[in-house]
Design a protein around this motif. Structure first.
Motif, short mmCIF file in Angstrom:
data_model
loop_
_atom_site.label_atom_id
_atom_site.label_comp_id
_atom_site.label_asym_id
_atom_site.label_seq_id
_atom_site.Cartn_x
_atom_site.Cartn_y
_atom_site.Cartn_z
N UNK A 358 7.02 -5.05 14.88
CA UNK A 358 6.26 -4.81 16.11
C UNK A 358 5.65 -3.42 16.14
N UNK A 359 6.33 -2.44 15.48
CA UNK A 359 5.78 -1.08 15.44
C UNK A 359 4.51 -1.02 14.59
N UNK A 360 4.51 -1.80 13.52
CA UNK A 360 3.30 -1.88 12.70
C UNK A 360 2.16 -2.50 13.50
N UNK A 361 2.47 -3.56 14.25
CA UNK A 361 1.44 -4.21 15.06
C UNK A 361 0.89 -3.26 16.11
N UNK A 390 5.13 7.18 13.29
CA UNK A 390 4.96 7.88 12.01
C UNK A 390 6.26 8.47 11.50
N UNK A 391 7.25 8.61 12.37
CA UNK A 391 8.52 9.21 11.96
C UNK A 391 9.63 8.19 11.77
N UNK A 392 9.33 6.90 11.94
CA UNK A 392 10.38 5.89 11.78
C UNK A 392 10.76 5.76 10.32
N UNK A 393 12.03 5.54 10.08
CA UNK A 393 12.54 5.51 8.70
C UNK A 393 12.89 4.11 8.21
N UNK A 394 12.98 3.15 9.11
CA UNK A 394 13.43 1.82 8.71
C UNK A 394 12.28 0.84 8.51
N UNK A 395 11.04 1.30 8.61
CA UNK A 395 9.89 0.42 8.38
C UNK A 395 8.77 1.22 7.72
N UNK A 396 8.68 1.11 6.40
CA UNK A 396 7.69 1.87 5.64
C UNK A 396 6.27 1.50 6.04
N UNK A 397 6.04 0.20 6.27
CA UNK A 397 4.69 -0.26 6.62
C UNK A 397 4.22 0.35 7.93
N UNK A 398 5.10 0.40 8.93
CA UNK A 398 4.73 0.98 10.22
C UNK A 398 4.47 2.47 10.08
N UNK A 399 5.31 3.15 9.31
CA UNK A 399 5.15 4.59 9.12
C UNK A 399 3.82 4.91 8.44
N UNK A 400 3.48 4.13 7.41
CA UNK A 400 2.21 4.37 6.72
C UNK A 400 1.02 4.09 7.62
N UNK A 401 1.10 3.04 8.43
CA UNK A 401 0.00 2.70 9.33
C UNK A 401 -0.26 3.83 10.32
N UNK A 402 0.83 4.37 10.91
CA UNK A 402 0.68 5.44 11.89
C UNK A 402 0.14 6.71 11.23
N UNK A 403 0.62 7.02 10.04
CA UNK A 403 0.14 8.22 9.35
C UNK A 403 -1.33 8.09 8.97
N UNK A 404 -1.74 6.90 8.57
CA UNK A 404 -3.16 6.69 8.29
C UNK A 404 -4.00 6.91 9.54
N UNK A 405 -3.49 6.47 10.67
CA UNK A 405 -4.22 6.67 11.92
C UNK A 405 -4.35 8.14 12.27
N UNK A 406 -3.28 8.92 12.07
CA UNK A 406 -3.32 10.35 12.38
C UNK A 406 -4.23 11.10 11.40
#
Length: 533
Positions: A358-361, A390-406
């Protein structure tokens, strides 16, 4: 002689007014349109017959819809048309109930049913009128008039139900219509404007508790989960425009309503809008109540999932409509900051059929909302919301998506956006437990440069280096331009009624005239309001 006089009066009051109203529908003079709508609304019931009521009502309902030409839009005309439609419906109900009416003037139960359903559909559209002009949210006047008119529609439905045994006419999907009316009133109870919120609660109270607390006058007893939703509204209703009243609505009414399945989405829609409001007292009351509701980790898992799904569906349904999505982005930030989504494990299925966290979504939806926008305050809100993911550790896909946005925001043309994005990205990176050498180098590069300076080749090269250090692929320029073009497509259909009843039939002109409305979050004023919070 009396017959001749009556015929002449009828010809002037009805036929002449209808002709003038049709002629003035596209004229620039709003005073003529207002006068015509008002006159039709006060026609004596003796001149409303089975042969002309449909023409009268259709003309009025056409006037409740915003014109295609923005220069012709007039909120006062729409308000007068809603009030006049309510008056005509009241007179039709009275004539239908009057068994002494002459054969010429008789209004059948079938006529009353058609009139009530036409009005209900128009009033539901009116509750979704968020038009703005230089005076502000003038659509709120239409929303208030439409909410007050619901009671007349329900009275007509009650008249039809009482005569079903004799006439054989039944109200189609009666339960669904009662539920929809209660739902839209619940949604407006979370409205940002105090006056509109008060009108919504007063009408909700009257429908659920009866006029003057008379149980015999309850008009929505056929609604789904009626007893459960009735328990959400206390007997001792107070003025909800006051601070104590705000706490009462969110901590009592909406807190219970969101746990009643048929009304959950309606209640959450208003609640999310209030949580993301710029008014401090309203945002504080809504935020406090929502975080309190979601505070228990074990017992509130289903409710947390419902809130997360509602936010994702809001971004899907109201994409690029800042009036809805900007408060939703602010609500995401508030919920993550308050720890409401801690320990929540939820997998959702996207529109393309792919399963994702859900965080990735949420991150993907927020990134899409920011594509192509010129609203600086929207970028800042989105950056704050993405920083949590961007700081979550248990979902790499969500973290990468947020970092790409920033990182995409760090390439933005607005200096303030670049600076905020760099700060929140640095904060997200520094919050990780295990920081490797590449991450430390990326953090150093984020702090070693003044990102509010004019964009130059050296700055662009530094951003590309940060992409590489974080192991992210640099988006292709062609894809970025395509995404921006797609994001800038105009969303013209804003007045969407939730769960619109499939059985309702609207006049063809109603659908034709609905146009895009201005958005209160699309101007420089939104940045001023954001800075003043």
């Amino acid at each position: 002689e009396n017959i001749t006089q009556a015929t002449l009066v009828e010809q002037y009051l009805v036929n002449d007014r209808l002709r003038i109203m049709r002629q003035t529908m596209d004229e620039a003079s709003s005073f003529s349109r207002r006068g015509s709508a008002y006159t039709l609304g006060i026609i004596p019931d003796v001149f409303i017959t089975s042969s002309n009521w449909r023409a009268i009502l259709t003309s009025l309902l056409e006037a409740t819809v915003p014109e295609e030409n923005p220069e012709l839009r007039d909120a006062e005309t729409r308000v007068d048309a809603v009030i006049a439609s309510q008056n005509i419906l009241c007179k039709l109900n009275a004539k239908c109930s009057n068994s002494l009416a002459c054969e010429k003037d008789i209004i059948t139960i079938s006529d009353l049913k058609d009139a009530a359903e036409l009005c209900l559909e128009a009033f539901l559209k009116g509750v979704e009128d968020y038009s703005v002009d230089k005076r502000g949210d003038v659509g709120s006047w239409v929303r208030e008039a439409s909410m007050r008119a619901f009671v007349e529609v329900l009275r007509c439905f009650q008249t039809i139900s009482k005569s079903t045994d004799d006439s054989g006419v039944v109200v189609d999907e009666y339960e669904t219509k009662c539920t929809t009316i209660l739902g839209v009133l619940l949604k407006q109870c979370g409205e940002k404007i105090d006056r509109t919120r008060t009108v919504a609660f007063e009408n909700l109270y009257a429908l659920l508790r009866g006029i003057d607390n008379d149980d015999n006058s309850v008009l929505v007893s056929k609604a789904n989960e009626f007893e459960s939703i009735q328990a959400c509204v206390p007997f001792d209703a107070e003025d909800i425009s006051s601070e104590a009243g705000l706490q009462r609505v969110f901590s009592n009414c909406l807190t219970k309503a969101v746990q009643v399945s048929p009304y959950a989405d309606y209640a959450l829609s208003g609640w999310v809008a209030s949580t993301g409001a710029v008014t401090e007292s309203l945002a504080k009351a809504a935020t406090t109540a929502l975080l309190s509701l979601l505070s228990e980790d074990e017992d509130k898992v289903d409710l947390k999932e419902k809130v997360a799904m509602h936010l994702i569906e809001t971004f899907d349904t109201h994409s690029k409509i800042d009036r809805v999505t900007v408060p939703a982005i602010r609500c995401v930030d508030v919920l993550f900051t308050g720890g409401a989504f801690d320990f929540l494990n939820l997998t959702v299925t996207s529109l393309d059929g792919l399963s994702k966290d859900y965080r990735t979504a949420l991150s993907d939806k927020i990134r899409f909302e920011c594509a192509g926008t010129r609203d600086v305050s929207k970028y800042i809100l989105a950056a704050n919301a993405l920083s949590h993911v961007a700081s979550c550790t248990d979902c790499i896909e969500a973290k990468e998506s947020a970092r790409l946005g920033l990182l995409a925001m760090m390439r933005n043309k607005f200096p303030r956006v670049r600076q905020i994005a760099s700060e929140v990205l640095h904060m997200a990176l520094s919050s990780e437990d295990d920081v490797d050498a590449n991450t430390e180098e990326a953090m150093r590069m984020l702090t070693a440069r003044f990102w509010e300076a004019p964009m130059n080749a050296e700055m662009k090269e530094a951003i590309r280096a940060i992409y590489a250090k974080l192991g992210l692929e640099i988006p292709k320029q062609q894809g970025t331009m395509t995404a921006k073009k797609d994001a800038l497509k105009t969303i013209t259909e804003e007045n969407v009624v939730p769960d619109m009843l499939a059985s309702s039939k609207a006049p063809t002109t109603l659908a034709r005239k609905v146009g895009d409305t201005a958005d209160e979050n699309s101007s420089y004023q939104s940045l001023v309001e954001f800075s003043g919070r």
